[in-house]
Design an enzyme around this catalytic site. Structure first.
Site, PDB file in Angstrom:
ATOM      1  N   TYR A   1      -0.853   9.233  12.673  1.00  0.00           N
ATOM      2  CA  TYR A   1      -0.480  10.020  11.490  1.00  0.00           C
ATOM      3  C   TYR A   1      -1.422  11.188  11.313  1.00  0.00           C
ATOM      4  CZ  TYR A   1       1.148   5.315  10.043  1.00  0.00           C
ATOM      5  OH  TYR A   1       1.700   4.062   9.975  1.00  0.00           O
ATOM      6  N   PHE A   2      -0.876  12.282  10.825  1.00  0.00           N
ATOM      7  CA  PHE A   2      -1.715  13.373  10.352  1.00  0.00           C
ATOM      8  C   PHE A   2      -1.987  13.085   8.862  1.00  0.00           C
ATOM      9  CE2 PHE A   2      -2.668  15.923  13.997  1.00  0.00           C
ATOM     10  CZ  PHE A   2      -2.038  15.126  14.937  1.00  0.00           C
TER      11      PHE A   2
ATOM     12  N   ARG B   1     -18.116  19.034   3.130  1.00  0.00           N
ATOM     13  CA  ARG B   1     -18.269  17.577   3.126  1.00  0.00           C
ATOM     14  C   ARG B   1     -18.730  17.153   4.521  1.00  0.00           C
ATOM     15  NH1 ARG B   1     -13.080  13.842   1.669  1.00  0.00           N
ATOM     16  NH2 ARG B   1     -12.317  14.670   3.655  1.00  0.00           N
TER      17      ARG B   1
ATOM     18  N   ARG C   1      -5.250  21.218   7.710  1.00  0.00           N
ATOM     19  CA  ARG C   1      -4.683  19.912   8.079  1.00  0.00           C
ATOM     20  C   ARG C   1      -3.171  20.052   8.210  1.00  0.00           C
ATOM     21  NH1 ARG C   1      -9.296  19.235   8.305  1.00  0.00           N
ATOM     22  NH2 ARG C   1     -10.633  17.616   7.430  1.00  0.00           N
TER      23      ARG C   1
ATOM     24  N   GLY D   1     -19.134  15.576   7.924  1.00  0.00           N
ATOM     25  CA  GLY D   1     -18.203  14.900   8.831  1.00  0.00           C
ATOM     26  C   GLY D   1     -16.796  15.455   8.829  1.00  0.00           C
TER      27      GLY D   1
ATOM     28  N   LEU E   1      -3.707  -7.422  -1.543  1.00  0.00           N
ATOM     29  CA  LEU E   1      -3.819  -6.659  -2.803  1.00  0.00           C
ATOM     30  C   LEU E   1      -5.239  -6.125  -3.015  1.00  0.00           C
ATOM     31  CD1 LEU E   1      -1.583  -8.863  -5.182  1.00  0.00           C
ATOM     32  CD2 LEU E   1      -0.911  -6.868  -3.812  1.00  0.00           C
TER      33      LEU E   1
ATOM     34  N   LYS F   1      -9.728   2.575  14.776  1.00  0.00           N
ATOM     35  CA  LYS F   1      -8.416   3.065  15.245  1.00  0.00           C
ATOM     36  C   LYS F   1      -8.424   3.204  16.776  1.00  0.00           C
ATOM     37  CE  LYS F   1      -6.489   3.145  11.253  1.00  0.00           C
ATOM     38  NZ  LYS F   1      -5.526   2.078  10.907  1.00  0.00           N
TER      39      LYS F   1
ATOM     40  N   SER G   1      -4.216   7.187  13.796  1.00  0.00           N
ATOM     41  CA  SER G   1      -4.548   8.380  13.014  1.00  0.00           C
ATOM     42  C   SER G   1      -4.925   9.529  13.925  1.00  0.00           C
ATOM     43  CB  SER G   1      -5.726   8.035  12.105  1.00  0.00           C
ATOM     44  OG  SER G   1      -6.311   9.192  11.568  1.00  0.00           O
TER      45      SER G   1
ATOM     46  N   TYR H   1     -14.682   3.517  10.675  1.00  0.00           N
ATOM     47  CA  TYR H   1     -13.234   3.546  10.427  1.00  0.00           C
ATOM     48  C   TYR H   1     -12.498   4.163  11.619  1.00  0.00           C
ATOM     49  CZ  TYR H   1      -8.855   5.711   9.184  1.00  0.00           C
ATOM     50  OH  TYR H   1      -7.562   6.148   9.232  1.00  0.00           O
TER      51      TYR H   1
ATOM     52  N   GLY I   1       0.816  -1.212   0.000  1.00  0.00           N
ATOM     53  CA  GLY I   1       0.000   0.000   0.000  1.00  0.00           C
ATOM     54  C   GLY I   1       0.853   1.267   0.000  1.00  0.00           C
ATOM     55  N   TYR I   2       0.169   2.383   0.136  1.00  0.00           N
ATOM     56  CA  TYR I   2       0.832   3.693  -0.009  1.00  0.00           C
ATOM     57  C   TYR I   2       1.919   3.907   1.057  1.00  0.00           C
ATOM     58  CZ  TYR I   2       1.042   8.876   0.072  1.00  0.00           C
ATOM     59  OH  TYR I   2       1.443  10.187   0.089  1.00  0.00           O
TER      60      TYR I   2
HETATM   61  C1  UD1 Z   1      -9.705  11.554   6.012  1.00  0.00           C
HETATM   62  C2  UD1 Z   1     -10.451  11.053   7.191  1.00  0.00           C
HETATM   63  C3  UD1 Z   1      -9.458  10.570   8.221  1.00  0.00           C
HETATM   64  C4  UD1 Z   1      -8.652   9.435   7.645  1.00  0.00           C
HETATM   65  C5  UD1 Z   1      -8.016   9.863   6.344  1.00  0.00           C
HETATM   66  C6  UD1 Z   1      -7.471   8.590   5.723  1.00  0.00           C
HETATM   67  C7  UD1 Z   1     -12.517  12.365   7.274  1.00  0.00           C
HETATM   68  C8  UD1 Z   1     -13.261  13.408   8.034  1.00  0.00           C
HETATM   69  N1  UD1 Z   1     -11.296  12.110   7.736  1.00  0.00           N
HETATM   70  O1  UD1 Z   1      -8.889  12.606   6.445  1.00  0.00           O
HETATM   71  O2  UD1 Z   1     -10.136  10.092   9.354  1.00  0.00           O
HETATM   72  O3  UD1 Z   1      -7.652   9.045   8.544  1.00  0.00           O
HETATM   73  O4  UD1 Z   1      -8.953  10.490   5.471  1.00  0.00           O
HETATM   74  O5  UD1 Z   1      -7.335   8.642   4.387  1.00  0.00           O
HETATM   75  O6  UD1 Z   1     -13.011  11.816   6.340  1.00  0.00           O
HETATM   76  N2  UD1 Z   1     -10.824  17.972   0.324  1.00  0.00           N
HETATM   77  C9  UD1 Z   1     -11.369  18.765  -0.673  1.00  0.00           C
HETATM   78  N3  UD1 Z   1     -11.689  18.177  -1.850  1.00  0.00           N
HETATM   79  C10 UD1 Z   1     -11.513  16.851  -2.102  1.00  0.00           C
HETATM   80  C11 UD1 Z   1     -10.934  16.031  -1.083  1.00  0.00           C
HETATM   81  C12 UD1 Z   1     -10.623  16.637   0.126  1.00  0.00           C
HETATM   82  O7  UD1 Z   1     -11.552  19.969  -0.488  1.00  0.00           O
HETATM   83  O8  UD1 Z   1     -11.852  16.376  -3.190  1.00  0.00           O
HETATM   84  C13 UD1 Z   1     -10.437  18.591   1.613  1.00  0.00           C
HETATM   85  C14 UD1 Z   1     -11.176  18.034   2.808  1.00  0.00           C
HETATM   86  O9  UD1 Z   1     -12.344  18.753   3.049  1.00  0.00           O
HETATM   87  C15 UD1 Z   1     -10.130  18.220   3.909  1.00  0.00           C
HETATM   88  C16 UD1 Z   1      -8.785  18.098   3.187  1.00  0.00           C
HETATM   89  O10 UD1 Z   1      -9.078  18.293   1.813  1.00  0.00           O
HETATM   90  O11 UD1 Z   1     -10.221  19.518   4.423  1.00  0.00           O
HETATM   91  C17 UD1 Z   1      -8.135  16.753   3.372  1.00  0.00           C
HETATM   92  O12 UD1 Z   1      -9.069  15.733   3.027  1.00  0.00           O
HETATM   93  P1  UD1 Z   1      -8.663  14.191   2.968  1.00  0.00           P
HETATM   94  O13 UD1 Z   1      -7.467  14.023   2.127  1.00  0.00           O
HETATM   95  O14 UD1 Z   1      -9.903  13.435   2.607  1.00  0.00           O
HETATM   96  O15 UD1 Z   1      -8.222  13.857   4.441  1.00  0.00           O
HETATM   97  P2  UD1 Z   1      -8.982  14.044   5.845  1.00  0.00           P
HETATM   98  O16 UD1 Z   1     -10.394  14.445   5.682  1.00  0.00           O
HETATM   99  O17 UD1 Z   1      -8.155  14.943   6.675  1.00  0.00           O
END
Ligand code: UD1
Length: 345
Positions: A181-182, A299, A235, A301, A36, A157, A128, A153, A13-14
């Site tokens: 992880y962040f 979005r 983030r 949540g 896989l 954790k 996470s 999910y 994986g990643y």
């Molecule tokens: C998400 C999960 C987190 C998980 C992680 C694993 C949520 C609330 N959190 O993190 O629990 O550990 O994925 O992969 O779902 N964004 C956009 N447009 C997009 C995609 C994302 O604007 O098409 C924004 C989101 O609103 C967020 C940021 O980008 O503010 C990061 O999003 P993402 O990469 O999905 O990560 P998390 O939401 O932080």
């Protein structure tokens, strides 16, 4: 070459693949187990091109305890485990909670059960920042309150952290390091491995690079009415290679008994909060490539803002996230370009 082998679950994986590269470069023999389900065995070629070593690979599911027993029998030199194998899509977990609980928890319990009889000294667990939910105060430390999970999910954790704690407190003869992880982003600087989501990406960076490539019409920015300086969510985006390096330090710490504590928890982040709009700007500035995007509604949540206080990892592990965000964005773009060259994306 070191003699202590590391079992990397989810190693194609990643984050797993980047960690296998760092382990091999540090001299550890590795065996990967992966079903896989969300990765491709071609990742093994990428790892081999970077390190010159093809990691041993077992295609199996970690929820299959007989397969795990056979793996330990074949590799009696396994002394450490890094457990990446898990399902990780928040939305999917809402639709298929049992899949998430079964996959993520049974994998962990099988591993914990087999550690003692196979003389494994420690397990690194991928947790996470999701455990902090929407924090009252940023940056978050490891002592920040754990908030009730908002998805199956996220709950896996939290429950996983509790299972590890209970097993160790019950006197299990091994150690554990839990890494929170962040937001991992970017790719290996060689562009031989990177993030390759199945289908339409849910996470920001793969969507962004696919929009920049023209594979997606435009990136939707989820909300610009948050209580943040530019209104978009914040983030802590951490380079995946920096993140991978922390795993080598963590596993070594357990194998060499560097700590008195049998269980330790570390935040892995940069300490910098970056908004979605800032990240788009950083990508465009770093690569000279425009990201077509539009602002849409929030979005469901989503967390408004969360970033790490990484001092505990900095001071205790001697680890620091060092990559510059623009270098990280260039690596993500180079990987997307490589996928295009190979006709994959
Ligand atoms: C998400 C999960 C987190 C998980 C992680 C694993 C949520 C609330 N959190 O993190 O629990 O550990 O994925 O992969 O779902 N964004 C956009 N447009 C997009 C995609 C994302 O604007 O098409 C924004 C989101 O609103 C967020 C940021 O980008 O503010 C990061 O999003 P993402 O990469 O999905 O990560 P998390 O939401 O932080």
């Amino acid at each position: 070459m070191k003699t202590e082998r590391i079992l990397v679950t989810g190693g194609t994986g990643y984050i797993g693949s980047h960690t296998v590269v760092e382990l091999q470069q540090a001299g550890y023999p590795v065996v990967i187990i992966d079903n896989l389900s969300n990765s491709d065995s071609a990742v093994l070629d990428g790892i081999e091109r970077i390190t010159g070593i093809r990691p041993d690979f077992v295609e199996a599911d970690c929820t299959d305890i007989e397969a795990l027993k056979a793996l330990f029998a074949k590799y009696p030199d396994i002394k450490g485990i890094i457990n990446f194998a898990a399902s990780k899509a928040v939305g999917e977990s809402m639709e298929k909670p049992i899949l998430y609980y079964r996959n993520n928890l049974n994998t962990l319990m099988n591993l914990l059960e087999l550690m003692a009889p196979n003389h494994v000294k420690g397990i690194v667990f991928s947790s996470s920042c999701t455990v902090y939910g929407e924090p009252d105060v940023n940056p978050v430390t490891e002592q920040s309150p754990i908030k009730k999970a908002t998805s199956p999910y996220g709950n896996t954790k939290q429950i996983s952290e509790e299972i590890i704690t209970d097993v160790i407190n019950a006197g299990a003869p091994f150690k554990s390091i839990i890494l929170r992880y962040f937001n991992p982003v970017g790719a290996h600087p060689s562009a031989e491995i990177g993030e390759l989501p199945n289908g339409v990406p849910q996470n920001l960076i793969p969507y962004l690079t696919q929009a920049a490539m023209g594979i997606r019409k435009e990136l939707s920015v989820f909300g610009n009415d948050y209580n943040t300086p530019d209104g978009s969510c914040i983030r802590d985006y951490i380079n995946v290679v920096d993140l991978a390096k922390a795993h080598v330090i963590a596993v070594e710490r357990m194998l060499q008994d560097k700590s008195e504590d049998k269980i330790e928890i570390f935040n892995l982040g940069t300490g910098n909060g970056v908004s979605v709009l800032e990240l788009i700007n950083a990508f465009e500035h770093a690569t000279g490539v425009k990201v077509p995007h539009k602002i849409v509604g929030r979005r469901a949540g989503d967390i408004e803002k969360v970033w790490a206080n990484p001092e505990h990892a900095n001071n205790v592990l001697g680890w620091k996230a060092e990559s510059d965000i623009e270098d990280t964005m260039r690596s993500a773009w180079a990987w997307q370009c490589r996928l295009r060259e190979r006709g994959i994306m």
